[in-house]
Design an enzyme around this catalytic site. Structure first.
Site, PDB file in Angstrom:
ATOM      1  N   VAL A  34      41.960  44.746  37.591  1.00  0.00           N
ATOM      2  CA  VAL A  34      41.499  44.788  38.981  1.00  0.00           C
ATOM      3  C   VAL A  34      41.041  43.395  39.362  1.00  0.00           C
ATOM      4  O   VAL A  34      40.525  42.644  38.537  1.00  0.00           O
ATOM      5  CB  VAL A  34      40.322  45.771  39.198  1.00  0.00           C
ATOM      6  N   SER A  35      41.281  43.025  40.614  1.00  0.00           N
ATOM      7  CA  SER A  35      40.644  41.834  41.158  1.00  0.00           C
ATOM      8  C   SER A  35      39.313  42.287  41.728  1.00  0.00           C
ATOM      9  O   SER A  35      39.076  43.467  41.936  1.00  0.00           O
ATOM     10  CB  SER A  35      41.522  41.196  42.236  1.00  0.00           C
ATOM     11  N   THR A  36      38.401  41.369  41.963  1.00  0.00           N
ATOM     12  CA  THR A  36      37.033  41.729  42.338  1.00  0.00           C
ATOM     13  C   THR A  36      36.984  42.662  43.533  1.00  0.00           C
ATOM     14  O   THR A  36      36.278  43.661  43.540  1.00  0.00           O
ATOM     15  CB  THR A  36      36.223  40.458  42.651  1.00  0.00           C
TER      16      THR A  36
END
Length: 247
Positions: A34-36
């Site tokens: 996941v990206s932030t």
């Protein structure tokens, strides 16, 4: 149904921690990312991805030896340059299976996708995406590889489009004098309405720095004089920015 923890083996002789396997033994590995900004999005959470991967492994008659997790990592970063992506690649052996919840969890760059698939084929490693081809292998299936190439190109273009939209939004907010996110520029604070508000003391420093620069002072000279006269120590790149000059 067994709990997720029961579907993920503790380190065994098959695990990359020990690096030892018996003849012909293989392992199923999961990969999640996941990206932030995606961490709380429905369907993108690391737990949701891990549960889906564990379920697929069970349909294959096996359990997940290990899930490699890249949290807060951009999909535009090549998988070999991600901390856990690199660990996954190092752990793989002939006959292993890698499962990811979706194509964009592993790749958002066409070249990275094709290079990785080529590497997997050379090494005899299978790759499955749960949202594509009914979770079937994409490495040794010619038709799947062709479609994957097209999908990877679309994913890459979407990533580029997101970047263009983000840049346009930031430019629009800057033009309106609104805070566009990131580090608040020196000389301003963020008001309750989200607009940038000048800070009088810092604006005085900026004005002094610009005057000094116009008189031919170097960035280092300006920094020293600003600190002596105003008690503010600025980075050289900040001085360059506020005086509209490059370092």
């Amino acid at each position: 149904m067994r709990q997720l923890s029961a579907c993920v083996r503790k380190p065994t002789p098959l695990s990359p921690i020990s690096g030892r396997r018996g003849p012909g033994e293989m392992a199923v590995y999961g990969y999640t990312r996941v990206s932030t900004e995606e961490q709380s999005a429905e369907g993108h959470s690391l737990d949701a991805q891990a549960r889906m991967i564990a379920g697929k492994a069970m349909t294959l008659g096996d359990e997940v030896a290990r899930v490699f997790v890249d949290a807060g990592v951009s999909g535009g970063t090549p998988i070999a340059q991600r901390p856990q992506g690199a660990a996954l690649l190092a752990a793989l052996r002939k006959g292993d299976v890698v499962i990811a919840a979706a194509l964009d969890r592993m790749f958002r760059d066409t070249r990275d996708a094709l290079n990785t698939i080529h590497d997997f084929k050379q090494r005899g490693v299978s790759l499955r995406f749960l949202n594509l081809f009914e979770g079937g292998d994409v490495v040794f299936n010619g038709h799947a590889k062709m479609l994957l190439t097209i999908l990877a190109a679309f994913a890459e273009e979407e990533r580029a489009a997101v970047g263009r939209r983000t840049k346009a939004i930031r430019q629009h907010l800057d033009a309106q004098g609104a805070y566009a996110g990131g580090k608040v520029p020196y000389g301003y604070s963020v008001g309750a309405d989200g607009m940038l508000v000048p800070v009088a003391a810092e604006q005085e420093v900026i004005a002094a720095a610009r005057t000094m620069r116009a008189e031919g002072a170097s960035l280092r000279d300006i920094r020293a004089r600003i600190e002596a006269q105003h008690g503010a120590r600025l980075a050289l790149d900040t001085i360059a920015r506020v005086t509209k000059l490059a370092v």
